[in-house]
Design a protein around this motif. Structure first.
Motif, PDB file in Angstrom:
ATOM      1  N   ARG A   1     -48.672 -16.355 -69.119  1.00  0.00           N
ATOM      2  CA  ARG A   1     -48.108 -15.010 -69.017  1.00  0.00           C
ATOM      3  C   ARG A   1     -46.599 -15.047 -68.748  1.00  0.00           C
ATOM      4  O   ARG A   1     -45.858 -14.186 -69.217  1.00  0.00           O
ATOM      5  CB  ARG A   1     -48.831 -14.275 -67.883  1.00  0.00           C
ATOM      6  CG  ARG A   1     -48.341 -12.888 -67.598  1.00  0.00           C
ATOM      7  CD  ARG A   1     -48.834 -11.923 -68.629  1.00  0.00           C
ATOM      8  NE  ARG A   1     -48.432 -10.566 -68.273  1.00  0.00           N
ATOM      9  CZ  ARG A   1     -48.731  -9.495 -68.969  1.00  0.00           C
ATOM     10  NH1 ARG A   1     -49.461  -9.612 -70.061  1.00  0.00           N
ATOM     11  NH2 ARG A   1     -48.329  -8.317 -68.608  1.00  0.00           N
ATOM     12  N   ARG A   2     -46.140 -16.056 -68.007  1.00  0.00           N
ATOM     13  CA  ARG A   2     -44.719 -16.147 -67.660  1.00  0.00           C
ATOM     14  C   ARG A   2     -43.856 -16.623 -68.820  1.00  0.00           C
ATOM     15  O   ARG A   2     -42.639 -16.450 -68.803  1.00  0.00           O
ATOM     16  CB  ARG A   2     -44.520 -17.110 -66.474  1.00  0.00           C
ATOM     17  CG  ARG A   2     -44.975 -16.581 -65.135  1.00  0.00           C
ATOM     18  CD  ARG A   2     -44.363 -17.404 -64.007  1.00  0.00           C
ATOM     19  NE  ARG A   2     -44.680 -18.820 -64.127  1.00  0.00           N
ATOM     20  CZ  ARG A   2     -45.637 -19.415 -63.457  1.00  0.00           C
ATOM     21  NH1 ARG A   2     -46.394 -18.735 -62.627  1.00  0.00           N
ATOM     22  NH2 ARG A   2     -45.857 -20.714 -63.607  1.00  0.00           N
ATOM     23  N   LEU A   3     -44.453 -17.260 -69.810  1.00  0.00           N
ATOM     24  CA  LEU A   3     -43.676 -17.826 -70.910  1.00  0.00           C
ATOM     25  C   LEU A   3     -43.032 -16.729 -71.746  1.00  0.00           C
ATOM     26  O   LEU A   3     -43.602 -15.659 -71.952  1.00  0.00           O
ATOM     27  CB  LEU A   3     -44.588 -18.673 -71.806  1.00  0.00           C
ATOM     28  CG  LEU A   3     -45.222 -19.900 -71.156  1.00  0.00           C
ATOM     29  CD1 LEU A   3     -46.235 -20.520 -72.099  1.00  0.00           C
ATOM     30  CD2 LEU A   3     -44.160 -20.909 -70.749  1.00  0.00           C
ATOM     31  N   ASP A   4     -41.847 -16.998 -72.245  1.00  0.00           N
ATOM     32  CA  ASP A   4     -41.127 -16.031 -73.075  1.00  0.00           C
ATOM     33  C   ASP A   4     -41.581 -16.178 -74.527  1.00  0.00           C
ATOM     34  O   ASP A   4     -40.819 -16.570 -75.416  1.00  0.00           O
ATOM     35  CB  ASP A   4     -39.623 -16.281 -72.952  1.00  0.00           C
ATOM     36  CG  ASP A   4     -38.806 -15.215 -73.662  1.00  0.00           C
ATOM     37  OD1 ASP A   4     -39.346 -14.109 -73.869  1.00  0.00           O
ATOM     38  OD2 ASP A   4     -37.647 -15.495 -74.029  1.00  0.00           O
ATOM     39  N   LEU A   5     -42.869 -15.854 -74.760  1.00  0.00           N
ATOM     40  CA  LEU A   5     -43.487 -16.034 -76.072  1.00  0.00           C
ATOM     41  C   LEU A   5     -44.439 -14.881 -76.366  1.00  0.00           C
ATOM     42  O   LEU A   5     -44.894 -14.188 -75.455  1.00  0.00           O
ATOM     43  CB  LEU A   5     -44.315 -17.333 -76.106  1.00  0.00           C
ATOM     44  CG  LEU A   5     -43.598 -18.675 -76.014  1.00  0.00           C
ATOM     45  CD1 LEU A   5     -44.631 -19.776 -75.871  1.00  0.00           C
ATOM     46  CD2 LEU A   5     -42.750 -18.907 -77.253  1.00  0.00           C
ATOM     47  N   THR A   6     -44.762 -14.731 -77.631  1.00  0.00           N
ATOM     48  CA  THR A   6     -45.899 -13.914 -78.025  1.00  0.00           C
ATOM     49  C   THR A   6     -47.134 -14.811 -77.946  1.00  0.00           C
ATOM     50  O   THR A   6     -47.139 -15.906 -78.503  1.00  0.00           O
ATOM     51  CB  THR A   6     -45.729 -13.401 -79.461  1.00  0.00           C
ATOM     52  OG1 THR A   6     -44.511 -12.650 -79.545  1.00  0.00           O
ATOM     53  CG2 THR A   6     -46.909 -12.526 -79.874  1.00  0.00           C
ATOM     54  N   SER A   7     -48.156 -14.359 -77.231  1.00  0.00           N
ATOM     55  CA  SER A   7     -49.351 -15.188 -77.033  1.00  0.00           C
ATOM     56  C   SER A   7     -50.602 -14.426 -77.448  1.00  0.00           C
ATOM     57  O   SER A   7     -50.753 -13.247 -77.120  1.00  0.00           O
ATOM     58  CB  SER A   7     -49.487 -15.610 -75.565  1.00  0.00           C
ATOM     59  OG  SER A   7     -48.367 -16.346 -75.140  1.00  0.00           O
ATOM     60  N   ILE A   8     -51.498 -15.130 -78.155  1.00  0.00           N
ATOM     61  CA  ILE A   8     -52.807 -14.589 -78.503  1.00  0.00           C
ATOM     62  C   ILE A   8     -53.836 -15.562 -77.947  1.00  0.00           C
ATOM     63  O   ILE A   8     -53.849 -16.742 -78.314  1.00  0.00           O
ATOM     64  CB  ILE A   8     -52.970 -14.410 -80.022  1.00  0.00           C
ATOM     65  CG1 ILE A   8     -51.845 -13.515 -80.556  1.00  0.00           C
ATOM     66  CG2 ILE A   8     -54.338 -13.813 -80.354  1.00  0.00           C
ATOM     67  CD1 ILE A   8     -51.865 -13.338 -82.058  1.00  0.00           C
ATOM     68  N   VAL A   9     -54.698 -15.061 -77.051  1.00  0.00           N
ATOM     69  CA  VAL A   9     -55.579 -15.922 -76.279  1.00  0.00           C
ATOM     70  C   VAL A   9     -57.026 -15.475 -76.440  1.00  0.00           C
ATOM     71  O   VAL A   9     -57.358 -14.309 -76.180  1.00  0.00           O
ATOM     72  CB  VAL A   9     -55.214 -15.877 -74.777  1.00  0.00           C
ATOM     73  CG1 VAL A   9     -55.958 -16.969 -74.013  1.00  0.00           C
ATOM     74  CG2 VAL A   9     -53.714 -15.994 -74.565  1.00  0.00           C
ATOM     75  N   ALA A  10     -57.887 -16.397 -76.869  1.00  0.00           N
ATOM     76  CA  ALA A  10     -59.327 -16.131 -76.888  1.00  0.00           C
ATOM     77  C   ALA A  10     -59.883 -16.493 -75.519  1.00  0.00           C
ATOM     78  O   ALA A  10     -59.644 -17.590 -75.013  1.00  0.00           O
ATOM     79  CB  ALA A  10     -60.010 -16.958 -77.972  1.00  0.00           C
ATOM     80  N   LEU A  11     -60.625 -15.562 -74.915  1.00  0.00           N
ATOM     81  CA  LEU A  11     -61.141 -15.750 -73.566  1.00  0.00           C
ATOM     82  C   LEU A  11     -62.602 -15.333 -73.473  1.00  0.00           C
ATOM     83  O   LEU A  11     -63.045 -14.431 -74.189  1.00  0.00           O
ATOM     84  CB  LEU A  11     -60.327 -14.923 -72.557  1.00  0.00           C
ATOM     85  CG  LEU A  11     -58.875 -15.358 -72.304  1.00  0.00           C
ATOM     86  CD1 LEU A  11     -58.138 -14.275 -71.549  1.00  0.00           C
ATOM     87  CD2 LEU A  11     -58.841 -16.668 -71.525  1.00  0.00           C
TER      88      LEU A  11
END
Length: 254
Positions: free
Chosen positions: A182-192
């Motif tokens: 969450r802290r990273l300066d990125l767009t993230s797509i996470v399967a959970l």
């Protein structure tokens, strides 16, 4: 938008696994993919990352149709963290992370200061710089997952895909890994799998069932008692969490 998917369809033989999925992901957003086992989360993630080719539909990342971009060029923009990623050889932490620089190098170029800086920065981002010389095989499960995220970060991506990155970790390491992402300066797509973790760490959630999108929105809108009953076949009490828009789910015993 960082990622745009339009009418993605993909399957194996006569079985459709991803069925007419469309979605958008804004720059810097953390999007969660949730759904029952077999709902198509991992397959959709691989289609979005360009690791699989759809039967029909298209994916754009950073304004480019990924079907028209070379795999090497795509790897400079996109990183993928597998579920339970492993490294067979007993490499050092630094050497595992160095592998992330492969898309930026050619066989004729030596290791550069830019490569070393990218590796060092990635290790610092996941708080593993102090273990850079340690052998991979000596690491705990949470530390290994951090190293594989560092390897992905060493690619210098702008979009990162993570397939159940907290699978088989204890709750402390699950929260630690997702807080770091969450802290990273990125767009993230996470399967959970864990719905409460999805509510805690995702800006929006896409719910898949039978390969289709059945809901999409902020956690408080999506994670309702009726959706949990219809999609996951469980009874649950959904109450407001400690932060606005972040519900807490309490599953009920039969």
């Amino acid at each position: 938008m960082s990622v745009i998917a339009q009418n993605l369809i993909w399957g194996v033989r006569r079985r459709t696994i991803v069925n007419d999925v469309s979605l958008t992901v804004a720059e810097g957003e953390t999007l969660g993919l949730i759904g029952p086992n077999g709902s198509g989360k991992s397959s959709l993630l691989r289609l979005l990352a360009g690791l699989k080719s759809p039967g029909s539909g298209r994916v754009e990342i950073l304004g480019q149709d990924i079907a028209r971009v070379s795999r090497r060029a795509l790897a400079r923009q996109v990183a993928f963290v597998q579920q339970n990623a492993t490294t067979d050889t007993n490499m050092s932490v630094r050497d595992v992370v160095r592998l992330g620089r492969t898309p930026h190098r050619s066989p004729l170029t030596g290791w550069t200061m830019a490569d070393e800086a990218a590796v060092s920065t990635a290790l610092e981002q996941v708080d593993m710089a102090g273990l850079r010389g340690q052998a991979w095989q000596t690491l705990s499960g949470g530390e290994r997952q951090r190293v594989h995220i560092a390897r992905a970060l060493a690619q210098s991506p702008r979009v990162m895909f993570l397939d159940e990155p907290t699978n088989h970790l204890d709750i402390h390491h699950q929260i630690e890994i997702l807080r770091m992402v969450r802290r990273l300066d990125l767009t993230s797509i996470v399967a959970l799998h864990d719905l409460n973790l999805a509510a805690m760490f995702c800006d929006r959630i896409v719910v898949l069932q039978g390969g289709r999108v059945v809901a999409c929105g902020v956690p408080a809108e999506v994670l309702t008692r009726s959706l949990l009953r219809d999609v996951f076949r469980v009874e649950a009490e959904v109450t407001p969490g400690p932060y606005p828009g972040q519900p807490h789910i309490r599953f009920m015993a039969a």
